[in-house]
Design a protein around this motif. Structure first.
Motif: not given
Ligand code: N01
Length: 553
Positions: A39-43, A109-110, A124-133, A138-139
């Motif tokens: 997962y990456e915040t940038g594009d 990305f994003n 197991r790890w449960h990993v949540s992600s969301a679209p970067a704004v 950004h942080n």
């Protein structure tokens, strides 16, 4: 792949970040035959070199050493053009690597990882992600609403050491009517400074690189300096094709030699083993002059005790102070630019025409060490003494919540739901900078407690990724489900890092190495000086069946 919380997709590993650490980790995991999602915040890939697009952004490690060694064909085919690579060239290199090894298809990305929770029952790890704004910083930006969840055996942080921007909390920031940015979140479309009144806040590596370039086109540039910093010339130049060919002919040799250097770089420098205190000052200054003329960190190799002994450090610092006084024509401005810390105590900066820039008519230096910035206004900023500076653009070159910031802004929870932020409240605690007690199967590439920012980052990244890859291979081959740093090993590792740092001059000033730049951050020295003994220790731990880690069948 789109997932949902009722039926999350599962991967062997989730990697956070697609900078140099993340993309090599993905490649390594593929070689092990594992499935992985990055997962990456940038594009795009590139990490630091994706975000730091500010004018003048350039690496301070030489191109031929600031690149991967893991693939002999890659290192032969890529041609560097300059002694020190500029940001666009490093970004192109990262993109080339991602394309060459077909990495893009496993990178989302994003997307910002918001939460990672270790489920003790499933392991197991449960990993949540969301679209970067998009946001100035950004942080701090809220994540978008469409959260996704996946699970993974291994959670690997490749978030980088200098990726969590520090934007100071100054009254009125939101009211500014002009353009505003942070160097580490620089807009892709760039900023046209032509004829504008520009303010740069901060004079660390980023500010010192950006200031001379911005000054060339700005109508007027005002530099707001809280602490002056030592800088020595980089002397960048086009790379001689013959030199490149010579290095490449024996690349392996240079790589191995670099691994024996404290900073995992510069094996080609002339490292003098002697003490500066054993020679006359005139002789020492002649030696410094030679190195000043050739540029780069070889300056520090003039004598072996510059970084360790206060008296030795003073001699080197006096040389640089004399250079600042000689370069800056206005003596008052020169005095304001002279640091009072030990040389190298804050990261030594390699510059191009930094001090000369203060001789320009369109550049003003404002000391804000005591007369601080009181507020930002729609038309500029006001200092505590009531002076208003009219500005069209404000550039924050104010650095990072280094080493821990990016990781702690993710809600990471280990055994018993304990959060990493709570666990690290009094400073980061890791074993080898790679593992954290209470957080099974979490690996931190170039984490606090490892050499990372005190050494060539690419060498440190490769060493960590190789170690993590070997470790995961070992776990799977021997039927272990989990690995976790023990409390005892962590305790003694943290003490070791402090002990080693205390032998140096690093802890003597308010640097980001100590977290001293972030209000409220606990003051702890985070990186470990000295690459070779560290790498040896990591190898030893692995050879002794991951001594200091608990392995669960
Ligand atoms: O950040 P910094 P950076 N009000 O923290 C000032 C790497 N890097 O982005 O010193 C006013 O060094 C702060 O003042 P002070 C490299 O490892 C490498 O420049 O805290 N001023 C300081 O002057 C580097 O060390 C390359 O008193 C405030 C500046 O902002 C690291 O990244 C290039 C302030 C921040 O300097 C970070 O460098 C760029 C406030 N509230 C970066 N807060 C190369 O490879 C902070 N400052 C060449």
């Amino acid at each position: 792949m789109s997932t949902n919380q009722d039926n999350p997709a599962h991967y062997d590993a989730v990697v956070i970040g697609a900078g140099f650490g993340g993309i090599y980790m993905l490649h390594k995991l593929r070689q092990l035959g594992l499935s992985a999602r990055v997962y990456e915040t940038g594009d795009d890939v590139g990490g630091t070199w994706y975000w730091n697009r500010y004018p003048g952004a350039r690496c301070d490690v030489e191109s031929l050493e600031y690149c991967y060694s893991f693939d002999p064909e890659l290192e032969q085919e890529w041609e560097w053009t300059e002694r020190y690579p500029a940001q666009p060239e490093i970004l192109r290199y990262a993109q080339h690597v991602a394309e060459r090894f077909d990495l893009y298809r496993d990178i989302q990305f994003n997307t910002k990882v918001t939460k990672a929770v270790f489920d003790e029952e499933s392991g197991r790890w449960h990993v949540s992600s969301a679209p970067a704004v998009d946001h100035l910083d950004h942080n701090h930006a809220p994540a978008g609403p469409d959260a996704d969840e996946v699970t993974a055996e291994y959670l690997i942080s490749a978030v980088g050491c200098l990726s969590s921007s520090n934007v100071p909390d100054i009254d009125g920031t939101d009211t500014f009517a002009g353009e505003m940015c942070h160097t580490g979140r620089y807009p892709k479309e760039g900023i046209d400074f032509t004829g504008k009144r520009v303010g740069v806040i901060g004079t660390g590596s980023s500010g010192i690189q950006a200031i001379p370039v911005i000054a060339e086109t700005a109508g007027h540039l005002t530099v707001f300096q809280r602490t002056p910093q030592f800088a020595i010339p980089a002397r960048n130049h086009p790379l001689d094709p013959e030199e490149q060919a010579e290095v490449k002919a024996e690349y392996h040799k240079l790589r191995e030699q670099n691994k024996t250097q404290q900073g995992a770089l510069g094996a080609r420098f002339d490292w003098n083993e002697g003490s500066v205190l054993d020679v006359e000052v005139e002789e020492a200054f002649r030696e410094f002059e030679t190195r000043w003329k050739s540029g780069g960190f070889a300056f520090l190799g003039a004598y072996s005790d510059i970084a360790r002994t206060p008296e030795a450090n003073h001699v080197a610092a006096d040389f640089v102070k004399a250079k600042i006084r000689e370069t800056v024509t206005d003596p008052e401005v020169a005095e304001r630019l002279i640091p009072s810390t030990y040389l190298g105590c804050k990261r030594l900066v390699l510059d191009t025409d930094y001090f000369q820039t203060y001789n320009r008519d369109n550049v003003t230096l404002v000391d804000i060490s005591e007369n601080t910035i009181a507020e930002i206004t729609p038309g500029g900023l006001r200092t505590a003494d009531g002076t208003h500076y009219d500005l069209d653009v404000i550039v924050f070159a104010t650095g990072y919540d280094a080493m821990t910031g990016s990781l702690l802004r993710i809600d990471i929870r280990g055994r018993g739901g304990r959060s990493l932020a709570d666990q690290w409240y009094a400073g980061p605690r890791t074993y080898l900078g790679l593992g954290v007690p209470g957080f099974p199967n979490l690996f931190t590439i170039t984490g606090p407690g490892s050499p990372s920012v005190l050494a060539n980052m690419i060498v440190c990244i490769e060493q960590h990724v190789d170690w993590i890859g070997d470790c995961i291979g070992y776990l799977r081959a021997h039927g272990y489900r989990a690995i976790e740093a023990t409390e005892e090993a962590t305790e003694s590792w943290v003490a070791h890092v402090n002990f080693v740092a205390d032998q140096t001059l690093y802890p003597t000033c308010n640097s980001w190495y100590l977290g001293a730049n972030i209000p409220g951050k606990t003051r702890v020295f985070m990186p470990l000086p000295g690459f070779p003994p560290y790498a040896e220790k990591c190898d030893e731990v692995a050879a002794n069946h991951y001594e200091g880690f608990a392995l669960t069948p």
